[in-house]
Scaffold this motif. Sequence first.
Motif, PDB file in Angstrom:
ATOM      1  N   SER A  91      10.658   9.285 -16.644  1.00 44.19           N
ATOM      2  CA  SER A  91      10.036  10.277 -17.227  1.00 44.19           C
ATOM      3  C   SER A  91       8.699  10.112 -18.276  1.00 44.19           C
ATOM      4  N   ALA A  92       9.356   8.860 -19.156  1.00 42.50           N
ATOM      5  CA  ALA A  92       8.423   8.504 -20.075  1.00 42.50           C
ATOM      6  C   ALA A  92       7.173   7.674 -19.617  1.00 42.50           C
ATOM      7  N   LEU A  93       7.163   7.328 -18.048  1.00 46.04           N
ATOM      8  CA  LEU A  93       5.975   6.869 -17.826  1.00 46.04           C
ATOM      9  C   LEU A  93       5.121   7.680 -16.915  1.00 46.04           C
ATOM     10  N   ARG A  94       3.868   7.395 -16.847  1.00 43.40           N
ATOM     11  CA  ARG A  94       2.960   8.393 -16.264  1.00 43.40           C
ATOM     12  C   ARG A  94       2.427   7.692 -14.804  1.00 43.40           C
ATOM     13  N   LEU A  95       2.906   6.391 -14.674  1.00 45.12           N
ATOM     14  CA  LEU A  95       2.243   5.828 -13.460  1.00 45.12           C
ATOM     15  C   LEU A  95       2.355   6.447 -12.310  1.00 45.12           C
ATOM     16  N   ARG A  96       1.000   6.399 -11.519  1.00 50.43           N
ATOM     17  CA  ARG A  96       1.012   6.952 -10.143  1.00 50.43           C
ATOM     18  C   ARG A  96       0.706   6.015  -9.179  1.00 50.43           C
ATOM     19  N   TYR A  97       0.221   4.641  -9.524  1.00 50.22           N
ATOM     20  CA  TYR A  97      -0.154   3.827  -8.562  1.00 50.22           C
ATOM     21  C   TYR A  97      -0.333   2.350  -8.934  1.00 50.22           C
ATOM     22  N   ALA A  98       0.025   1.441  -8.214  1.00 53.66           N
ATOM     23  CA  ALA A  98       0.314   0.018  -8.584  1.00 53.66           C
ATOM     24  C   ALA A  98      -0.712  -0.834  -7.765  1.00 53.66           C
ATOM     25  N   VAL A  99      -1.321  -1.472  -7.984  1.00 55.42           N
ATOM     26  CA  VAL A  99      -2.452  -2.370  -7.058  1.00 55.42           C
ATOM     27  C   VAL A  99      -1.981  -3.606  -7.208  1.00 55.42           C
ATOM     28  N   LEU A 100      -1.296  -4.013  -6.151  1.00 55.84           N
ATOM     29  CA  LEU A 100      -0.545  -5.519  -6.169  1.00 55.84           C
ATOM     30  C   LEU A 100      -1.014  -6.576  -5.142  1.00 55.84           C
ATOM     31  N   GLY A 101      -1.105  -7.799  -5.528  1.00 53.30           N
ATOM     32  CA  GLY A 101      -1.356  -8.788  -4.511  1.00 53.30           C
ATOM     33  C   GLY A 101      -1.641 -10.129  -5.324  1.00 53.30           C
ATOM     34  N   ALA A 102      -2.259 -10.893  -4.830  1.00 52.74           N
ATOM     35  CA  ALA A 102      -2.593 -12.455  -5.343  1.00 52.74           C
ATOM     36  C   ALA A 102      -1.220 -13.264  -4.787  1.00 52.74           C
ATOM     37  N   GLU A 103      -0.193 -12.682  -4.239  1.00 49.99           N
ATOM     38  CA  GLU A 103       0.775 -13.462  -3.722  1.00 49.99           C
ATOM     39  C   GLU A 103       1.338 -12.846  -2.674  1.00 49.99           C
ATOM     40  N   PRO A 104       1.982 -13.489  -1.736  1.00 50.32           N
ATOM     41  CA  PRO A 104       2.691 -12.654  -0.555  1.00 50.32           C
ATOM     42  C   PRO A 104       3.985 -11.605  -1.292  1.00 50.32           C
TER      43      PRO A 104
ATOM     44  N   ALA B 108     -10.257   2.624  -5.799  1.00 48.71           N
ATOM     45  CA  ALA B 108     -10.112   4.080  -5.264  1.00 48.71           C
ATOM     46  C   ALA B 108      -8.993   4.213  -4.050  1.00 48.71           C
ATOM     47  N   LEU B 109      -9.007   3.116  -3.284  1.00 51.71           N
ATOM     48  CA  LEU B 109      -8.123   3.119  -2.082  1.00 51.71           C
ATOM     49  C   LEU B 109      -6.593   3.247  -2.621  1.00 51.71           C
ATOM     50  N   ALA B 110      -6.339   2.697  -3.779  1.00 49.04           N
ATOM     51  CA  ALA B 110      -5.005   2.902  -4.452  1.00 49.04           C
ATOM     52  C   ALA B 110      -4.682   4.272  -4.744  1.00 49.04           C
ATOM     53  N   GLY B 111      -5.694   5.197  -5.173  1.00 49.33           N
ATOM     54  CA  GLY B 111      -5.719   6.569  -5.513  1.00 49.33           C
ATOM     55  C   GLY B 111      -6.215   6.811  -6.951  1.00 49.33           C
ATOM     56  N   ALA B 112      -6.767   5.818  -7.478  1.00 48.19           N
ATOM     57  CA  ALA B 112      -7.394   5.847  -8.814  1.00 48.19           C
ATOM     58  C   ALA B 112      -8.692   6.604  -8.753  1.00 48.19           C
ATOM     59  N   GLU B 113      -8.672   7.554  -9.882  1.00 47.23           N
ATOM     60  CA  GLU B 113      -9.844   8.330 -10.150  1.00 47.23           C
ATOM     61  C   GLU B 113     -10.505   8.189 -11.360  1.00 47.23           C
TER      62      GLU B 113
END
Length: 435
Positions: A199-212, A118-123
């Motif tokens: 334009s073929a992608l709909r991605l709005r957010y990415a939740v990235l971690g586990a490494e620096p 949710a912090l990342a903007g997921a709904e």
Amino acid sequence: MILSPQEQLSQSALASLQAQRLTWTVRHAYDHVPFYRRLLDGAGRKPREGMRPEDVRDLPFTRKQDLRDQYPFGLFAVDRKDVARIHASSGTRGKPTVVGYTKGDLAVWAECCARALALAGAEPGDLLHNAYGYGLFTGGLGLHQGAEFLGLTVVPASGGATQRQVQLLTDFGADGISCTPSYLLNIADAIEAAGVPRSALRLRYAVLGAEPWTEEMRRQIEERLGVDAVDIYGLSEVIGPGVACECREEKHGLHLMEDHFLVEVLDPQSGEPVEDGEVGELVFTSLTKEAFPLIRYRSGDLASIDRTPCSCGRSTARMSRIKGRTDDMLIIRGVNVFPSEIEAVLLRQPDIAPHYQLVVYRVRNLDVLEVRAELTAEFVQRHRVDSEVARALAARVVEAVRGEIGVGVEVQLLAPHSVPRSEGKAVRVQDLRNA
Ligand code: DLL
């Protein structure tokens, strides 16, 4: 934007919740884990009623070695039959670190990961492509459960088979993606190589971690994929992903799930607290965990803390990005170097791709830090890898690193795809000095 009430508690309401939960945790660990009974007795700190959050400072530390010594189940505080799931982190040395969860712990963890999404903007209703590895690693199943908790549709892609990831991302039209930042760059390369337009992608957010990773890397990812990229932090010992996560609004500090984890920032040498805003080692005490309670765990991760209010409306403290680890700091001819500092220099060069490795070795007893980085495909279309232009670029990198961190390095600029790609956590450093 979805906010839970626990993320909006007043300072006093949070402190009283933490106090009550800390009192419970110490009693629970003492009564059910022989290791903690010995540790607390040895320090003269028997459980007592009415602890305050700051009383945690009187308690002894738990260290990684303690977890190794208790392999596999020695730190479990419940009967093995009441452990619903086990995870483990591989680690480079010896036995893995094993952690366990009751059904209740799994529910708490799912909620923490739901908050992170949710912090990342997921709904609710979004489609999440989860490319963290499934298995003993906590990334895959952790985010998976969080996504289900929040009401998302999850695609449990796991890591690897990068071409297929590209196909699923486009065919299913994912709204969000979760994976390590290095793997997302790998996927971004594959998207571009396949000629898939943005334009073929709909991605709005990415939740990235586990490494620096760094701000420079965020900028590249956001530009190339058109997403909001937020940093998610966690460690298996504490619960897994979902200990803290940035909000999409500010992307400035990771909101800590303080109702479940008590965080201290300590000077790694003295063990004394540092001021807010100063970098120190993150030390965690779990507040609600049943199967694997943890008292003052020295994470080895270095970060600072900011308690000022955030515009997103959450009142929880924010930790900075991880600045390094007490144990991955490289000491090069006496100078402390963090890989992230070199990454920042590399990613500021437009002709260098964000794929690199640092190799440390000795020549006649002198440390050599070799930076191996790839040139971009556009660069090698215009110039050869061994051209004068490439040599001049390498010389500029040497100077920029010297200016930034004060050490001389060797720079090898390589053809695209020379540095091994990660499907999970990237291996950035090879220290061959004791090999
Ligand atoms: O990496 C849990 C996780 C999974 C976090 C997915 C985020 C997303 P471990 O395998 O036990 O657990 O590794 C924990 O990874 O102590 C840090 O050194 C490092 N780490 C985790 N997140 C970040 C981050 C998972 N956002 C260890 N930035 C931790 C920098 C991170 N380092």
